[in-house]
Structure formats: structure tokens, C-alpha cells
Design a protein around this motif. Structure first.
Motif, PDB file in Angstrom:
ATOM      1  N   LEU A 191     119.684  44.978  -5.479  1.00 44.25           N
ATOM      2  CA  LEU A 191     119.118  44.586  -6.582  1.00 44.25           C
ATOM      3  C   LEU A 191     117.606  44.013  -6.233  1.00 44.25           C
ATOM      4  O   LEU A 191     116.650  44.311  -7.257  1.00 44.25           O
ATOM      5  N   GLU A 229     114.192  46.002  -7.825  1.00 43.89           N
ATOM      6  CA  GLU A 229     113.346  45.103  -8.734  1.00 43.89           C
ATOM      7  C   GLU A 229     111.935  45.430  -8.317  1.00 43.89           C
ATOM      8  O   GLU A 229     111.043  45.730  -9.044  1.00 43.89           O
ATOM      9  N   THR A 230     111.740  45.426  -6.941  1.00 47.68           N
ATOM     10  CA  THR A 230     110.453  45.691  -6.371  1.00 47.68           C
ATOM     11  C   THR A 230     109.920  47.254  -6.725  1.00 47.68           C
ATOM     12  O   THR A 230     108.758  47.582  -7.203  1.00 47.68           O
ATOM     13  N   GLU A 273     111.084  48.961  -9.271  1.00 50.58           N
ATOM     14  CA  GLU A 273     111.081  48.949 -10.526  1.00 50.58           C
ATOM     15  C   GLU A 273     109.333  48.469 -11.297  1.00 50.58           C
ATOM     16  O   GLU A 273     108.913  49.122 -11.999  1.00 50.58           O
ATOM     17  N   ILE A 274     109.092  47.399 -10.592  1.00 50.05           N
ATOM     18  CA  ILE A 274     107.997  46.721 -10.912  1.00 50.05           C
ATOM     19  C   ILE A 274     106.634  47.550 -10.587  1.00 50.05           C
ATOM     20  O   ILE A 274     105.728  47.649 -11.212  1.00 50.05           O
ATOM     21  N   SER A 301     113.135  48.972 -19.599  1.00 50.13           N
ATOM     22  CA  SER A 301     114.072  48.898 -18.761  1.00 50.13           C
ATOM     23  C   SER A 301     113.782  49.851 -17.814  1.00 50.13           C
ATOM     24  O   SER A 301     112.935  50.928 -17.950  1.00 50.13           O
ATOM     25  N   PHE A 302     114.428  49.713 -16.561  1.00 50.65           N
ATOM     26  CA  PHE A 302     114.241  51.008 -15.289  1.00 50.65           C
ATOM     27  C   PHE A 302     114.715  52.145 -16.101  1.00 50.65           C
ATOM     28  O   PHE A 302     113.956  53.234 -15.748  1.00 50.65           O
ATOM     29  N   ARG A 323     121.132  50.596 -10.075  1.00 46.34           N
ATOM     30  CA  ARG A 323     120.313  49.345 -10.530  1.00 46.34           C
ATOM     31  C   ARG A 323     121.341  48.783 -11.713  1.00 46.34           C
ATOM     32  O   ARG A 323     121.616  47.382 -11.616  1.00 46.34           O
ATOM     33  N   ALA A 338     123.642  45.364 -11.480  1.00 42.91           N
ATOM     34  CA  ALA A 338     123.527  44.196 -12.397  1.00 42.91           C
ATOM     35  C   ALA A 338     124.700  44.080 -13.177  1.00 42.91           C
ATOM     36  O   ALA A 338     124.839  42.866 -13.488  1.00 42.91           O
TER      37      ALA A 338
END
Length: 314
Positions: free
Chosen positions: A104, A108-109, A111-112, A185-186, A227, A231
């Protein structure tokens, strides 16, 4: 004995739906103590029954049993293999839980970073509101569906996100791509990228990830699904990926694309050098801690998994 609860009537193991007149054989609920005894009668060694009972008060028996499948006796699937222990079972569960948390963080890294890349490049090529123009996308139907979904996401965000309300008050609700992307969202950005015109997809894939865009499309779809599994506390251990990633020919020969290792492999390829180094240290530490109990085949790890992950791709 007949017991009526809400809409259904329970008779031992028989559940009767009075409307559909359907008889469904459903097992009756068991107590935590009974669940421990079920494990015991099926050849799972439990040192401390009270401790096992306490564990089952925090982790659903049915949830935990999914991890126990790998401990079953292949000749008698009702029972566990000789010398299988409750501690081994909970170790598999804890390993999977911690692996989800680790993934996760790096997802996150990724996805951003991808939100940044796709919004920056889309804005500079097509303008702040170019994402609304169907001419900039390959499939008009998917583009319309994408805009409808984004409108819904933006509407839901008005009360909670000040930057969205700011654009409604000051720019008549016209929200540039770099702001709109932050409520998605992703999964959304994965589909958005897939529908972009080919020249921009090629540019983003080459400049930021040094891979052909067809691979990046596939990888984003795989990782957005992983992901979601992480989650929502889903299982990664001994489970096939819903979306198998496209792999290069040399990688196909080294490992299959059905288990979580394939996702881990593409994750490390999408990280920066510093991010990758930190991630691989944490992954190796986790593997070493649970190495006694995990089976590499259930997570798709080849024997030379460390070597493959430490190869430099950038």
C-alpha cells in the motif's frame, strides 16, 4: 427446533426462505471455542487453546481458514498435513497482512507520481480543460463515461475538498486537470491513461518510465487492482492476480505473471532509485522474518527473486 430471525426460519442446519420456498443447507454458527476444536479435530496442532480462541475473536475463522488451505493434506483435504500448527497458520496470515501494508505504501507513491505525470503532460499538450475534449482520446464512448464518472467524483468532493469548492466559486466550476485528478482513484487514472491518444501515451511511458506504453497500460491496471485488494484487506497469499501484467519475453521465462511476485516486480520498476532501494530492504526484511512458514510457490517468488529485483532498469 424452529427459530425465526427476521425473514428466515432456522431449523438446525436447514434455512427456509418462506417467500422463495427454498431450502438451503447452511451450517449453524459456532462459538470461538468450537472453532478451536474444529481445527484440532482436523489435525491442526494447537499448543494453547485459550490463546487460539483469543486470536479467533480478532480474526474471523472463515477469513483465517482461507490461509489454511495451503496446509491441507493433499490426500485428505478435510485434514491438515502432519505437524501443521496454529502458529504456522497465523504466521501466514500476519505475513500477508504486513505484505499488504508494505505494498500500500509504495502503491501510494506510484499512484501520486502517475497522477502528477498524466495531469502535467495532458495539461501542457491539450490545455487545462483539454481532458473534456473527446478529440484527445481514442474512444468517444469511454471518454463520455469517464467525464460522467469525474463529474460524480467532483460533486461528492465539494463539501470535503476546499480546492474543489474554490473552483466552483471563482471559476464557475471549471476545474483544470491538475485539480480534477486529485479526486480520482488509481483505477480511474488507469482507464484515463488507456484512453488517451497514442502519441501522448507513448510520451508519458517513455519519459517517465522508459517502457512501451502497452506495458504501462497493463501494469497500471494490475496495480490498481492490487491496491484495491490491499486497501480492502483482501488476500494476496496463494491467490492469482485478477489482471495479469504484460511481461517482457525475458521476464516471462523467469517467473509467471499470475502471483503477487509479478506485481512486486513491476512495482520496483516504477519506483525511483531511492524509493526502490527502501522498498527492497523492507521486502527482504519481511520475507526473512516469515521465511520459515511461507511457501515461495504461493506468492510466485522464483529462487533468484532477490537478484531479479535488484537488477537496474533505469
Amino acid at each position: 427446533m424452529r427459530t425465526k430471525v427476521g425473514h428466515f426460519v432456522f431449523q438446525g442446519e436447514l434455512t427456509v426462505d418462506p417467500d422463495n420456498k427454498t431450502n438451503m443447507k447452511i451450517k449453524p454458527p459456532t462459538t470461538y471455542r468450537e472453532q478451536v476444536e474444529i481445527f484440532k479435530t482436523r489435525n491442526l496442532h494447537i499448543k494453547n487453546s485459550e490463546s487460539a480462541e483469543n486470536y479467533l475473536q480478532r480474526v474471523n475463522y472463515y477469513r483465517l481458514s482461507a490461509y489454511a488451505i495451503t496446509l491441507k493434506d493433499p490426500l485428505n483435504k478435510e485434514n491438515y498435513k502432519d505437524n501443521s500448527t496454529f502458529e504456522e497458520l497465523t504466521s501466514l496470515y500476519e505475513f500477508d497482512r504486513r505484505l499488504r501494508l508494505l505494498l500500500l505504501g509504495v502503491l501510494e507513491t506510484i499512484e501520486i507520481a502517475f497522477r502528477t505525470h498524466i495531469s502535467y503532460e495532458t495539461a501542457h499538450k491539450y490545455g487545462p480543460l483539454g481532458y473534456k475534449d473527446k478529440e484527445n482520446f481514442t474512444n468517444e464512448k469511454f471518454h463520455k463515461e469517464s467525464l460522467d464518472e469525474l463529474d460524480t467524483l467532483i460533486s461528492r468532493s465539494r463539501k470535503g475538498e476546499l480546492f474543489i469548492e474554490h473552483h466552483f466559486k471563482n471559476y464557475s466550476g471549471h476545474i483544470p486537470i491538475w485539480a480534477a485528478i486529485e479526486v480520482t482513484s488509481f483505477g480511474y487514472i488507469s482507464k484515463f491513461y488507456r484512453n488517451l491518444n497514442e502519441d501522448l501515451k507513448k510520451h508519458i511511458a517513455k519519459v517517465y518510465y522508459n517502457v512501451p506504453y502497452l506495458y504501462l497500460e497493463s501494469w497500471l491496471q494490475t496495480l490498481s487492482n492490487v491496491r484495491n485488494v490491499c486497501a480492502h484487506y483482501g488476500r494476496l497469499y496463494n491467490k492469482k492476480l485478477t489482471f495479469k501484467p504484460r511481461l517482457f519475453k525475458e521476464d516471462i521465462r523467469r517467473f509467471n505473471n499470475q502471483k503477487v511476485y509479478a506485481a512486486i516486480y513491476i512495482i520496483q520498476r516504477l519506483l525511483t532509485r531511492v524509493e526502490r532501494k527502501r522498498f527492497l530492504i523492507e521486502l527482504e526484511t519481511l520475507i526473512q522474518e516469515y521465511e520459515e512458514h511461507i511457501d515461495y510457490s504461493h506468492i510466485g517468488f522464483p529462487n533468484n527473486w532477490r537478484e531479479l529485483l535488484n537488477n537496474k532498469h533505469k
